[in-house]
Design an enzyme around this catalytic site. Structure first.
Site, PDB file in Angstrom:
ATOM      1  N   GLY A 141      40.501  36.501  14.585  1.00  0.00           N
ATOM      2  CA  GLY A 141      39.397  36.018  15.432  1.00  0.00           C
ATOM      3  C   GLY A 141      39.619  34.628  15.995  1.00  0.00           C
ATOM      4  N   ASP A 204      43.826  42.218  26.479  1.00  0.00           N
ATOM      5  CA  ASP A 204      44.441  42.000  25.158  1.00  0.00           C
ATOM      6  C   ASP A 204      45.230  43.221  24.703  1.00  0.00           C
ATOM      7  OD1 ASP A 204      43.035  39.660  25.276  1.00  0.00           O
ATOM      8  OD2 ASP A 204      42.204  39.798  23.263  1.00  0.00           O
TER       9      ASP A 204
HETATM   10  O1  PMV Z   1      39.903  38.352  22.166  1.00  0.00           O
HETATM   11  P1  PMV Z   1      40.000  36.957  22.633  1.00  0.00           P
HETATM   12  O2  PMV Z   1      39.161  36.033  21.873  1.00  0.00           O
HETATM   13  O3  PMV Z   1      41.417  36.528  22.781  1.00  0.00           O
HETATM   14  O4  PMV Z   1      39.386  36.883  24.145  1.00  0.00           O
HETATM   15  C1  PMV Z   1      39.679  37.837  25.058  1.00  0.00           C
HETATM   16  C2  PMV Z   1      39.697  37.297  26.443  1.00  0.00           C
HETATM   17  C3  PMV Z   1      38.412  37.393  27.238  1.00  0.00           C
HETATM   18  O5  PMV Z   1      38.785  37.246  28.611  1.00  0.00           O
HETATM   19  C4  PMV Z   1      37.482  36.255  26.866  1.00  0.00           C
HETATM   20  C5  PMV Z   1      37.670  38.701  27.058  1.00  0.00           C
HETATM   21  C6  PMV Z   1      38.373  39.904  27.679  1.00  0.00           C
HETATM   22  O6  PMV Z   1      38.035  41.012  27.255  1.00  0.00           O
HETATM   23  O7  PMV Z   1      39.205  39.756  28.592  1.00  0.00           O
END
Ligand code: PMV
Length: 378
Positions: A141, A204
Protein backbone atom coordinates in the site's frame (compact mmCIF):
# COMPACT_ATOMS: atom_id res chain seq x y z
CA UNK A 1 2.18 -30.26 -8.28
CA UNK A 2 3.41 -26.72 -7.59
CA UNK A 3 3.31 -23.81 -10.04
CA UNK A 4 4.77 -20.38 -9.35
CA UNK A 5 4.40 -16.96 -10.98
CA UNK A 6 5.99 -13.61 -10.27
CA UNK A 7 4.83 -10.12 -11.20
CA UNK A 8 6.70 -6.84 -10.73
CA UNK A 9 5.75 -3.68 -8.90
CA UNK A 10 5.75 -0.34 -10.68
CA UNK A 11 6.40 3.35 -10.47
CA UNK A 12 4.32 5.98 -12.23
CA UNK A 13 6.67 8.44 -13.94
CA UNK A 14 3.86 10.83 -14.89
CA UNK A 15 0.10 11.18 -14.98
CA UNK A 16 -1.25 9.41 -11.90
CA UNK A 17 -4.87 10.25 -10.95
CA UNK A 18 -5.34 12.15 -14.23
CA UNK A 19 -5.19 8.73 -15.93
CA UNK A 20 -8.40 7.76 -14.11
CA UNK A 21 -10.06 10.71 -15.91
CA UNK A 22 -8.85 9.77 -19.39
CA UNK A 23 -5.41 11.46 -19.52
CA UNK A 24 -2.17 9.74 -20.49
CA UNK A 25 0.16 8.29 -17.86
CA UNK A 26 3.63 6.74 -18.14
CA UNK A 27 4.64 3.88 -15.86
CA UNK A 28 7.61 1.55 -15.54
CA UNK A 29 8.08 -1.80 -13.86
CA UNK A 30 10.63 -2.18 -11.07
CA UNK A 31 12.62 -5.25 -10.11
CA UNK A 32 10.72 -5.90 -6.88
CA UNK A 33 8.26 -8.77 -7.27
CA UNK A 34 5.23 -10.51 -5.78
CA UNK A 35 5.41 -14.29 -5.99
CA UNK A 36 2.38 -16.61 -6.03
CA UNK A 37 2.73 -20.35 -5.68
CA UNK A 38 -0.12 -22.81 -6.05
CA UNK A 39 0.01 -26.39 -4.79
CA UNK A 40 -2.56 -29.02 -5.63
CA UNK A 41 -3.74 -31.66 -5.06
CA UNK A 42 -3.57 -31.02 -1.30
CA UNK A 43 -1.10 -32.93 0.82
CA UNK A 44 -3.67 -35.14 2.58
CA UNK A 45 -6.52 -36.94 0.74
CA UNK A 46 -9.34 -35.82 2.99
CA UNK A 47 -8.30 -32.17 2.92
CA UNK A 48 -11.05 -30.36 1.01
CA UNK A 49 -9.93 -26.82 1.81
CA UNK A 50 -8.74 -23.92 -0.25
CA UNK A 51 -6.00 -22.13 1.69
CA UNK A 52 -4.42 -18.74 1.15
CA UNK A 53 -1.22 -17.99 3.02
CA UNK A 54 0.01 -14.38 3.03
CA UNK A 55 3.51 -15.03 4.30
CA UNK A 56 4.72 -11.46 4.83
CA UNK A 57 1.65 -10.64 6.90
CA UNK A 58 1.79 -13.94 8.78
CA UNK A 59 -1.86 -14.57 7.88
CA UNK A 60 -3.61 -17.70 6.65
CA UNK A 61 -7.20 -17.98 5.43
CA UNK A 62 -8.98 -21.23 4.62
CA UNK A 63 -12.37 -22.18 3.22
CA UNK A 64 -14.00 -25.59 2.86
CA UNK A 65 -14.54 -26.01 -0.86
CA UNK A 66 -18.13 -27.19 -0.32
CA UNK A 67 -19.00 -24.11 1.74
CA UNK A 68 -17.25 -21.84 -0.72
CA UNK A 69 -19.44 -23.15 -3.52
CA UNK A 70 -22.57 -22.40 -1.53
CA UNK A 71 -21.44 -18.97 -0.38
CA UNK A 72 -19.74 -17.84 -3.53
CA UNK A 73 -21.50 -19.15 -6.63
CA UNK A 74 -19.74 -18.14 -9.82
CA UNK A 75 -21.92 -16.81 -12.60
CA UNK A 76 -22.37 -19.44 -15.26
CA UNK A 77 -20.94 -17.02 -17.83
CA UNK A 78 -17.69 -16.84 -15.93
CA UNK A 79 -15.04 -18.95 -17.62
CA UNK A 80 -11.27 -18.56 -17.77
CA UNK A 81 -11.28 -17.10 -21.28
CA UNK A 82 -13.83 -14.38 -20.62
CA UNK A 83 -13.04 -12.19 -17.62
CA UNK A 84 -16.15 -10.72 -16.07
CA UNK A 85 -16.72 -8.15 -13.38
CA UNK A 86 -17.09 -9.54 -9.89
CA UNK A 87 -20.54 -10.34 -8.56
CA UNK A 88 -22.16 -8.37 -5.71
CA UNK A 89 -21.47 -11.47 -3.60
CA UNK A 90 -17.83 -10.36 -3.43
CA UNK A 91 -18.75 -7.26 -1.47
CA UNK A 92 -20.71 -9.37 1.06
CA UNK A 93 -17.61 -11.56 1.39
CA UNK A 94 -15.41 -8.53 2.06
CA UNK A 95 -17.80 -7.47 4.83
CA UNK A 96 -17.85 -11.00 6.29
CA UNK A 97 -14.04 -11.25 6.24
CA UNK A 98 -13.71 -7.89 7.99
CA UNK A 99 -16.08 -9.11 10.71
CA UNK A 100 -14.65 -12.61 11.10
CA UNK A 101 -10.99 -11.53 11.26
CA UNK A 102 -11.65 -8.27 13.08
CA UNK A 103 -9.92 -6.36 10.29
CA UNK A 104 -9.62 -2.64 11.17
CA UNK A 105 -11.06 0.02 8.82
CA UNK A 106 -7.53 1.06 7.73
CA UNK A 107 -6.83 -2.50 6.52
CA UNK A 108 -10.04 -2.98 4.56
CA UNK A 109 -7.86 -3.34 1.42
CA UNK A 110 -6.61 -6.61 2.88
CA UNK A 111 -10.14 -8.04 3.02
CA UNK A 112 -10.70 -6.81 -0.52
CA UNK A 113 -7.43 -8.46 -1.63
CA UNK A 114 -8.47 -11.79 -0.10
CA UNK A 115 -11.83 -11.52 -1.83
CA UNK A 116 -10.12 -10.73 -5.13
CA UNK A 117 -8.14 -13.94 -4.63
CA UNK A 118 -11.38 -15.92 -4.11
CA UNK A 119 -12.99 -14.35 -7.13
CA UNK A 120 -10.04 -15.07 -9.43
CA UNK A 121 -9.57 -18.60 -8.10
CA UNK A 122 -13.18 -19.72 -8.33
CA UNK A 123 -13.69 -18.14 -11.76
CA UNK A 124 -10.49 -19.47 -13.33
CA UNK A 125 -9.84 -22.74 -11.50
CA UNK A 126 -13.21 -23.59 -9.99
CA UNK A 127 -13.84 -25.28 -6.66
CA UNK A 128 -10.75 -27.46 -6.23
CA UNK A 129 -8.90 -27.74 -2.94
CA UNK A 130 -5.43 -26.18 -3.08
CA UNK A 131 -2.91 -24.14 -1.16
CA UNK A 132 -1.81 -20.76 -2.48
CA UNK A 133 1.16 -18.96 -0.94
CA UNK A 134 1.90 -15.33 -1.69
CA UNK A 135 5.06 -13.43 -0.75
CA UNK A 136 6.14 -9.97 -1.84
CA UNK A 137 9.28 -7.84 -1.93
CA UNK A 138 7.11 -4.73 -2.26
CA UNK A 139 6.13 -2.53 0.66
CA UNK A 140 2.33 -2.86 0.89
CA UNK A 141 0.00 0.00 0.00
CA UNK A 142 2.81 2.47 -0.66
CA UNK A 143 2.24 3.30 -4.34
CA UNK A 144 4.56 0.67 -5.81
CA UNK A 145 1.69 -1.41 -7.17
CA UNK A 146 1.66 -4.19 -4.57
CA UNK A 147 -2.04 -4.97 -5.07
CA UNK A 148 -1.70 -5.09 -8.86
CA UNK A 149 1.32 -7.41 -8.69
CA UNK A 150 -0.70 -9.57 -6.24
CA UNK A 151 -3.58 -9.81 -8.74
CA UNK A 152 -1.28 -10.33 -11.74
CA UNK A 153 0.78 -13.09 -10.09
CA UNK A 154 -2.42 -14.89 -9.01
CA UNK A 155 -4.09 -14.45 -12.36
CA UNK A 156 -0.95 -15.78 -14.14
CA UNK A 157 -0.63 -18.86 -11.95
CA UNK A 158 -4.35 -19.68 -12.20
CA UNK A 159 -4.45 -19.22 -15.98
CA UNK A 160 -1.32 -21.36 -16.37
CA UNK A 161 -3.15 -24.16 -14.52
CA UNK A 162 -6.60 -23.64 -15.98
CA UNK A 163 -5.80 -25.77 -19.01
CA UNK A 164 -7.35 -23.14 -21.30
CA UNK A 165 -4.01 -21.97 -22.71
CA UNK A 166 -1.02 -24.03 -23.89
CA UNK A 167 2.09 -22.54 -22.39
CA UNK A 168 5.69 -23.39 -23.24
CA UNK A 169 8.26 -23.72 -20.49
CA UNK A 170 11.53 -21.81 -20.91
CA UNK A 171 14.93 -23.23 -19.92
CA UNK A 172 14.57 -21.99 -16.35
CA UNK A 173 11.24 -23.82 -15.97
CA UNK A 174 9.03 -20.69 -16.21
CA UNK A 175 5.86 -20.77 -18.34
CA UNK A 176 6.12 -18.31 -21.21
CA UNK A 177 2.98 -16.32 -21.98
CA UNK A 178 2.55 -14.82 -25.46
CA UNK A 179 0.91 -11.39 -25.78
CA UNK A 180 -2.66 -12.68 -26.23
CA UNK A 181 -2.31 -14.79 -23.06
CA UNK A 182 -0.79 -11.84 -21.22
CA UNK A 183 -3.88 -9.89 -22.27
CA UNK A 184 -5.99 -12.49 -20.52
CA UNK A 185 -3.82 -12.37 -17.39
CA UNK A 186 -4.11 -8.58 -17.45
CA UNK A 187 -7.90 -8.58 -17.87
CA UNK A 188 -8.43 -10.91 -14.92
CA UNK A 189 -5.96 -8.95 -12.80
CA UNK A 190 -7.90 -5.77 -13.63
CA UNK A 191 -11.08 -7.37 -12.25
CA UNK A 192 -9.16 -8.13 -9.04
CA UNK A 193 -7.92 -4.53 -8.93
CA UNK A 194 -11.50 -3.27 -9.38
CA UNK A 195 -12.51 -5.18 -6.27
CA UNK A 196 -9.64 -3.71 -4.30
CA UNK A 197 -9.62 -0.13 -5.62
CA UNK A 198 -13.13 0.63 -6.83
CA UNK A 199 -12.30 2.63 -9.98
CA UNK A 200 -8.73 1.89 -11.07
CA UNK A 201 -7.48 3.07 -14.45
CA UNK A 202 -5.81 -0.29 -15.11
CA UNK A 203 -2.31 1.16 -15.42
CA UNK A 204 -0.90 -0.76 -12.43
CA UNK A 205 -1.99 -4.22 -13.57
CA UNK A 206 -1.00 -3.42 -17.18
CA UNK A 207 2.58 -2.45 -16.35
CA UNK A 208 2.88 -5.36 -13.90
CA UNK A 209 1.73 -7.77 -16.63
CA UNK A 210 3.76 -6.43 -19.57
CA UNK A 211 6.73 -4.89 -17.72
CA UNK A 212 9.16 -2.31 -19.16
CA UNK A 213 7.92 1.25 -19.74
CA UNK A 214 4.39 1.88 -20.96
CA UNK A 215 2.19 4.78 -21.93
CA UNK A 216 -1.40 4.21 -20.89
CA UNK A 217 -4.58 6.03 -21.82
CA UNK A 218 -8.23 4.95 -21.41
CA UNK A 219 -7.30 1.29 -21.21
CA UNK A 220 -4.96 1.43 -24.22
CA UNK A 221 -1.35 0.44 -23.80
CA UNK A 222 1.58 1.74 -25.88
CA UNK A 223 4.95 0.19 -25.20
CA UNK A 224 7.80 2.68 -24.86
CA UNK A 225 11.31 1.78 -25.98
CA UNK A 226 13.27 3.93 -23.58
CA UNK A 227 16.72 4.97 -24.79
CA UNK A 228 17.57 6.06 -21.24
CA UNK A 229 18.51 4.02 -18.21
CA UNK A 230 16.76 6.05 -15.56
CA UNK A 231 18.13 5.98 -12.04
CA UNK A 232 15.52 6.76 -9.41
CA UNK A 233 15.76 6.95 -5.68
CA UNK A 234 12.51 5.60 -4.22
CA UNK A 235 11.72 6.96 -0.77
CA UNK A 236 9.04 5.22 1.24
CA UNK A 237 7.53 7.78 3.62
CA UNK A 238 5.94 4.83 5.47
CA UNK A 239 2.75 6.90 5.74
CA UNK A 240 -0.15 4.55 4.99
CA UNK A 241 -2.88 5.66 2.65
CA UNK A 242 -5.90 4.35 0.84
CA UNK A 243 -5.81 4.51 -2.97
CA UNK A 244 -9.59 4.06 -3.27
CA UNK A 245 -10.28 7.02 -0.96
CA UNK A 246 -7.68 9.25 -2.69
CA UNK A 247 -9.03 8.43 -6.17
CA UNK A 248 -12.56 9.24 -4.91
CA UNK A 249 -11.35 12.54 -3.36
CA UNK A 250 -9.94 13.67 -6.74
CA UNK A 251 -13.24 12.82 -8.44
CA UNK A 252 -15.10 14.84 -5.81
CA UNK A 253 -12.77 17.81 -6.34
CA UNK A 254 -13.46 17.53 -10.07
CA UNK A 255 -17.20 17.69 -9.38
CA UNK A 256 -16.72 20.86 -7.32
CA UNK A 257 -14.26 22.52 -9.77
CA UNK A 258 -14.84 20.96 -13.19
CA UNK A 259 -13.11 23.63 -15.32
CA UNK A 260 -9.99 23.96 -13.17
CA UNK A 261 -9.61 20.21 -12.75
CA UNK A 262 -10.11 19.56 -16.46
CA UNK A 263 -7.26 22.00 -17.13
CA UNK A 264 -5.11 20.11 -14.59
CA UNK A 265 -5.83 16.77 -16.29
CA UNK A 266 -5.07 18.25 -19.73
CA UNK A 267 -1.71 19.56 -18.49
CA UNK A 268 -0.95 16.14 -17.02
CA UNK A 269 -1.67 14.59 -20.41
CA UNK A 270 0.87 16.94 -22.08
CA UNK A 271 3.48 16.18 -19.41
CA UNK A 272 3.09 12.40 -19.86
CA UNK A 273 3.29 12.59 -23.66
CA UNK A 274 6.36 14.85 -23.52
CA UNK A 275 8.03 12.54 -21.00
CA UNK A 276 7.41 9.51 -23.23
CA UNK A 277 8.84 11.36 -26.25
CA UNK A 278 11.98 12.27 -24.30
CA UNK A 279 12.46 8.68 -23.13
CA UNK A 280 12.13 7.38 -26.68
CA UNK A 281 14.28 9.94 -28.46
CA UNK A 282 17.86 8.74 -29.05
CA UNK A 283 20.59 10.17 -26.83
CA UNK A 284 23.83 10.24 -28.76
CA UNK A 285 26.28 11.36 -26.08
CA UNK A 286 26.59 12.24 -22.40
CA UNK A 287 25.64 15.86 -23.03
CA UNK A 288 22.43 14.79 -24.75
CA UNK A 289 21.61 12.51 -21.80
CA UNK A 290 22.19 15.36 -19.33
CA UNK A 291 19.96 17.67 -21.38
CA UNK A 292 17.23 15.05 -21.45
CA UNK A 293 17.51 14.52 -17.71
CA UNK A 294 17.06 18.25 -17.10
CA UNK A 295 13.85 18.18 -19.17
CA UNK A 296 12.62 15.12 -17.26
CA UNK A 297 13.31 16.87 -13.95
CA UNK A 298 11.21 19.86 -15.04
CA UNK A 299 8.37 17.57 -16.08
CA UNK A 300 8.54 15.73 -12.75
CA UNK A 301 8.33 19.04 -10.87
CA UNK A 302 5.34 20.19 -12.93
CA UNK A 303 3.67 16.80 -12.43
CA UNK A 304 4.13 17.12 -8.66
CA UNK A 305 2.71 20.67 -8.72
CA UNK A 306 -0.43 19.39 -10.46
CA UNK A 307 -0.76 16.55 -7.95
CA UNK A 308 -0.69 19.21 -5.23
CA UNK A 309 -3.54 20.97 -7.09
CA UNK A 310 -5.47 17.70 -6.90
CA UNK A 311 -4.94 17.61 -3.13
CA UNK A 312 -3.06 14.30 -2.98
CA UNK A 313 0.31 15.42 -1.64
CA UNK A 314 1.15 15.03 2.04
CA UNK A 315 3.43 16.64 4.64
CA UNK A 316 5.77 13.64 4.48
CA UNK A 317 6.00 13.96 0.68
CA UNK A 318 6.72 17.69 1.00
CA UNK A 319 9.53 16.89 3.47
CA UNK A 320 11.15 14.58 0.91
CA UNK A 321 10.77 17.28 -1.77
CA UNK A 322 12.35 19.95 0.46
CA UNK A 323 15.20 17.65 1.47
CA UNK A 324 16.10 16.63 -2.07
CA UNK A 325 15.71 20.20 -3.35
CA UNK A 326 18.64 21.19 -1.10
CA UNK A 327 20.72 18.99 -3.41
CA UNK A 328 19.01 20.46 -6.53
CA UNK A 329 17.19 17.16 -7.18
CA UNK A 330 13.65 16.84 -8.50
CA UNK A 331 11.06 14.74 -6.72
CA UNK A 332 7.46 13.69 -7.24
CA UNK A 333 5.09 11.31 -5.52
CA UNK A 334 4.28 8.09 -7.34
CA UNK A 335 0.89 6.37 -7.32
CA UNK A 336 -2.00 7.65 -5.28
CA UNK A 337 -0.06 9.97 -2.93
CA UNK A 338 -1.26 10.89 0.56
CA UNK A 339 2.03 9.36 1.82
CA UNK A 340 3.43 6.21 0.24
CA UNK A 341 6.44 6.38 -2.06
CA UNK A 342 8.22 9.30 -3.66
CA UNK A 343 10.59 9.33 -6.68
CA UNK A 344 13.75 11.37 -7.03
CA UNK A 345 15.58 11.36 -10.35
CA UNK A 346 19.29 10.69 -9.88
CA UNK A 347 21.07 12.28 -12.86
CA UNK A 348 23.90 10.22 -14.35
CA UNK A 349 26.50 12.83 -13.42
CA UNK A 350 25.48 12.82 -9.72
CA UNK A 351 28.28 11.44 -7.55
CA UNK A 352 27.74 8.48 -5.23
CA UNK A 353 28.84 10.69 -2.31
CA UNK A 354 25.89 13.03 -2.91
CA UNK A 355 23.45 10.13 -3.35
CA UNK A 356 24.65 8.66 -0.03
CA UNK A 357 24.28 12.07 1.66
CA UNK A 358 20.69 12.49 0.37
CA UNK A 359 19.79 8.97 1.47
CA UNK A 360 21.30 9.50 4.94
CA UNK A 361 19.35 12.74 5.38
CA UNK A 362 16.08 11.12 4.28
CA UNK A 363 16.66 8.10 6.50
CA UNK A 364 17.34 10.39 9.45
CA UNK A 365 13.75 11.68 8.95
CA UNK A 366 12.50 8.09 9.45
CA UNK A 367 11.99 7.34 5.73
CA UNK A 368 13.17 4.19 3.98
CA UNK A 369 15.23 4.56 0.78
CA UNK A 370 15.00 1.86 -1.85
CA UNK A 371 16.92 1.42 -5.06
CA UNK A 372 15.33 -0.60 -7.81
CA UNK A 373 16.15 -1.23 -11.45
CA UNK A 374 13.49 0.29 -13.70
CA UNK A 375 11.83 -1.23 -16.73
CA UNK A 376 12.39 -4.99 -16.31
CA UNK A 377 10.19 -7.80 -17.66
CA UNK A 378 6.59 -8.33 -16.59
O1 PMV B 1 -2.10 1.89 -6.56
P1 PMV B 1 -1.35 3.15 -6.43
O2 PMV B 1 -1.40 3.71 -5.08
O3 PMV B 1 0.02 3.04 -7.01
O4 PMV B 1 -2.10 4.28 -7.34
C1 PMV B 1 -2.54 3.98 -8.59
C2 PMV B 1 -2.49 5.16 -9.49
C3 PMV B 1 -3.75 6.00 -9.60
O5 PMV B 1 -3.62 6.75 -10.81
C4 PMV B 1 -3.83 6.97 -8.44
C5 PMV B 1 -5.03 5.20 -9.65
C6 PMV B 1 -5.22 4.40 -10.93
O6 PMV B 1 -6.01 3.46 -10.88
O7 PMV B 1 -4.62 4.73 -11.98
Amino acid sequence: MEVRAKAPGKIILAGEHAVVHGSTAVAASIDLYTYASLQFPPLSDNDDTLKLQLKDLNLEFSWSVGKLKEAFPVDSGCIPLSPTACSPECFRIIAALVKEHNIPEAKIGLAAGVTAFLWLYTCIIGYKPAKVIVTSELPLGSGLGSSASFCVSLSAVFIALSGCVNLDLNKKGWFMFVDSELDLVNKWAFEGERLIHGKPSGIDNTVSTFGNVIKFRSGTLTRIKSSMLLKMLITNTKVGRNTKALVASVSERKLRHPDAMTAVFTSMDSISNKLATILESPAVDELAITEKEVLLEELMEMNQGLLQCMGVSHASIETVIRTTLKYKLSTKLTGAGGGGCVLTLLPTILSKTIVDKVKAELESCGFQCLTAAIGGNG
